[in-house]
Design a protein around this motif. Structure first.
Motif, PDB file in Angstrom:
ATOM      1  N   SER A  74       0.821  -1.212   0.000  1.00  0.00           N
ATOM      2  CA  SER A  74       0.000   0.000   0.000  1.00  0.00           C
ATOM      3  C   SER A  74       0.853   1.258   0.000  1.00  0.00           C
ATOM      4  O   SER A  74       0.469   2.286  -0.564  1.00  0.00           O
ATOM      5  CB  SER A  74      -0.924   0.010   1.224  1.00  0.00           C
ATOM      6  N   ASP A  84      -7.733   2.400   4.450  1.00  0.00           N
ATOM      7  CA  ASP A  84      -7.397   1.456   3.382  1.00  0.00           C
ATOM      8  C   ASP A  84      -8.410   0.309   3.401  1.00  0.00           C
ATOM      9  O   ASP A  84      -8.618  -0.320   4.447  1.00  0.00           O
ATOM     10  CB  ASP A  84      -5.984   0.907   3.605  1.00  0.00           C
ATOM     11  N   ARG A 121      -5.234   8.909   0.440  1.00  0.00           N
ATOM     12  CA  ARG A 121      -4.863   8.014   1.540  1.00  0.00           C
ATOM     13  C   ARG A 121      -3.434   7.489   1.499  1.00  0.00           C
ATOM     14  O   ARG A 121      -2.662   7.661   2.449  1.00  0.00           O
ATOM     15  CB  ARG A 121      -5.860   6.844   1.547  1.00  0.00           C
ATOM     16  N   SER A 122      -3.022   6.861   0.419  1.00  0.00           N
ATOM     17  CA  SER A 122      -1.706   6.210   0.387  1.00  0.00           C
ATOM     18  C   SER A 122      -0.559   7.220   0.356  1.00  0.00           C
ATOM     19  O   SER A 122       0.591   6.864   0.637  1.00  0.00           O
ATOM     20  CB  SER A 122      -1.604   5.276  -0.818  1.00  0.00           C
TER      21      SER A 122
END
Length: 674
Positions: free
Chosen positions: A112, A275, A250-251
């Motif tokens: 991720s 996630d 997010r990542s």
């Protein structure tokens, strides 16, 4: 065929690697030999290819050593995939901490955090200094002076000191412009900045604000919408120090920004910041961990405040940035409440025409006369088999663990209501609010269609924004805008003349731990899109005026609401006041898991119960033999959360070594418990 190595490296010939296998029992280092030819490239943080159990797999080099503790013969690494150090030491340390926190597998987090390699991307220019990519001006930081201690916070960040703040964005404030100004100042002074937001719309807003202050090539965006080559090349530019001003979803929270001095996370209550893949890491946890590990300043901002952020404030880990009361009164719209009881609406002549209270109808009419659009916020439609009081609509809660009462999956049976957390049946539920024994099913969301509003305002255009048809903006002209929470479009060159928050009970009474928190946040977002009161801006919330969430909205008191919410969570022993893990599996696998998992002292098991609707467990099994998918909830004091994570990881390893292959899912502190 495996290659024939020449000779071991002269210096530190042993490489300690982490194979990226996604298997709990193999989530540990293995030693391999490095040839002299690969020695210079096979440095810690580099991706390599190894032969493991007869197949070629990727691995991350963790460290290099002169000798190995393994007594047997060591294999050589097959090849170095790329000499790029894609996982620097600070990233490896962060991933180790998150794996322990979330009872996860490190290789899952690596996948991720680090984009897949793309050879073409390594041919692009990622080393030109940031200063040569464009021209940056001196930003205006005056927006921060409107907040208590705002100037001292900005001074601390610019001076490179450690400062952490929970920022309550004032009404009418364009958060992206304030963030862009502070970020540009830090980067111009030689530091690095990382901004994480929930979705692409917020990325676009923040990027546009930054481009007003720096050159277009000086802003690096990292989002899921980018292709493999673009994402990897931008990751390399960050890694090499070219990308010093990073904005992403997010990542991007893992982006290895050099000389990182400031991190910003906006709207941390959004589900998109979690996630969706195991171990379900939240971007807030990534950034708070980085702040602690790397000593980086951090802002968690938004119009509302989550209970998790309030816990950080009350613990003294971060401080508040809140505008004074006079600033809130000057900038905010006039907010009032209109009762939402069915009887009151039936008596109201406006309600019979448009299913709106008179006060909301009149506010909309006044805004339209001024030539401004009107926003109607409505909840999404849907149905959940949960229960509420038949008289006052208070959520029906378990008298033993305070979990939500619900109906069984087969509602054709005459089964009594049961707790969705601990499984206890409650045949004599009494509402603690009003004393009623009556129960009713809760329908989450009810449509207030654009056609109904169109009939009430026949000469006014009706626009809708929801689902797949979200509008980014609308012109400032008379119109009715019907939108679901999170899909409200901005008004070009101004704000809405009025807003009506409809069917609020459907948001407040959802059978979810965060129902009231999410509803309050949705109201705050809608209200900040409305013009200030001195320009005639009005917000009508169709809800019982005495509700605490409504009162805090009227006072624009996000901090007070968050403190109240956290205190209620403490009393009920809900997260974040406690540590919670959900374990989902077929009943036989659940029993086996807990029979071989030694949980820390002071933990409490609740359940098992059937999985909530929509929480299906992937995989196939024979239900007649192994039972249906069920859920066990494990609750632990905050002081023992690391111990619980380690215990659950050990349990996952144990079940694999015992060849238990039934599906099992572990979620630590999920954003939704249900």
């Amino acid at each position: 065929m495996p290659r024939t190595p020449s000779s071991p490296a002269a210096q530190a010939p042993v490489a300690r690697l982490l194979p990226l296998l996604g298997l709990a029992h193999l989530d540990r280092p293995f030693d391999y030999l490095v040839t002299e030819a690969d020695s210079a490239a096979a440095q810690p943080g580099v991706r390599v290819r190894i032969r493991f159990a007869g197949r070629l797999v990727d691995a991350i080099v963790l460290s290099r050593h002169a000798t190995s503790e393994h007594d047997g013969e060591l294999r050589y690494i097959e090849r170095v995939i790329s000499p790029e150090v894609v996982a620097p030491a600070r990233t490896r340390r962060l991933i180790d901490a998150l794996a322990e926190r979330y009872a996860g597998i490190r290789s899952d987090i690596y996948r991720s955090a680090i984009p897949a390699r793309h050879a073409k991307a390594e041919e692009t220019d990622t080393t030109t200094p940031w200063e040569e990519l464009g021209e940056a001006g001196e930003p205006d930081l005056s927006a921060w002076t409107a907040y208590g201690y705002g100037q001292s916070f900005v001074d601390a960040v610019v001076d490179g000191k450690l400062a952490r703040a929970a920022w309550q964005v004032a009404p009418g404030e364009k958060w992206e412009e304030a963030v862009a100004a502070l970020a540009a100042k830090v980067v111009v002074d030689g530091g690095g900045v990382l901004v994480v937001v929930p979705d692409q719309r917020d990325v676009d807003k923040c990027e546009a604000a930054l481009r007003e202050l720096v050159g277009p090539r000086q802003v690096t965006t990292l989002t899921a919408a980018q292709g493999p080559q673009a994402r990897y090349s931008r990751y390399l530019s960050v890694l090499h120090g070219q990308g010093r001003l990073v904005v992403g979803t997010r990542s991007a929270a893992f982006a290895p920004v050099q000389d990182l001095r400031l991190m910003v996370l906006m709207h941390d209550g959004e589900e998109s910041l979690v996630d969706p893949r195991a171990p379900y890491v939240h971007a807030r946890e990534v950034l708070t961990s980085r702040s602690a590990i790397e000593g980086v300043s951090l802002i968690i901002g938004g119009y509302a405040r989550t209970a998790e952020t309030q816990l950080l404030v009350e613990s003294g880990w971060m401080h508040e940035l809140v505008a004074p009361r006079e600033v809130l009164r000057q900038r905010g719209p006039h907010i009032r409440a209109a009762g939402d009881s069915d009887a009151a609406l039936e008596r109201d002549p406006r309600a019979r025409e448009a299913r709106l209270p008179s006060v909301a109808f009149q506010a909309a009419a006044r805004a339209l006369e001024r030539g401004a659009p009107v926003l109607f916020q409505v909840p999404r439609t849907g149905y959940i088999r949960s229960l509420a009081c038949g008289r006052c609509r208070a959520p029906a809660r378990c008298r033993w663990c305070n979990g939500p009462l619900g109906l069984p999956a087969d509602i054709s049976t005459a089964a009594a209501p049961a707790c969705r957390w601990c499984g206890r049946v409650d045949t004599a539920h009494v509402c603690p609010e009003c004393g009623s024994r009556a129960l009713r099913a809760v329908v989450v969301g009810t449509e207030r269609t654009a056609e109904e509003l169109g009939r009430a305002f026949p000469r006014t255009r009706v626009r809708t924004s929801w689902g797949e048809r979200i509008l980014d903006s609308v012109p400032r002209e008379p119109a009715l805008v019907v939108a679901t929470p999170g899909a409200e479009p901005a008004v070009e060159g101004g704000g809405y003349g009025a807003a009506a928050l409809l069917d609020t009970w459907a948001l407040l009474r959802r059978p979810d731990l965060r129902a009231v928190e999410d509803a309050f946040a949705a109201w705050m977002v809608a209200a900040t899109l409305v013009e200030p009161r001195e320009a005639g801006g009005e917000v009508v919330v169709v809800a019982e005026p005495t509700l605490p969430a409504v009162q805090h909205l009227i006072r624009w008191d996000a901090a007070g609401f968050a403190a109240l919410e956290l205190e209620q969570r403490r009393e009920a022993r809900f997260p974040p006041a406690v540590h919670v893990a959900l374990i989902d599996a077929p009943r036989a696998a659940l029993d086996d898991f807990f029979a071989h998992t030694e949980l820390p002292a002071h933990t409490e098991k609740l359940g098992p119960v059937d999985l909530p609707a929509g929480a299906g467990l992937p995989g196939q099994w024979n239900e007649a033999e192994f039972g249906p998918a069920q859920r066990m909830l494990v609750r632990s004091p905050l002081a023992g959360r690391a111990e619980l994570g380690r215990a659950l990881r050990a349990g996952a390893v144990s079940r694999v070594t015992r060849k238990q292959d039934l599906p099992l899912r572990v979620q630590v502190d999920p954003i939704n418990i249900g």
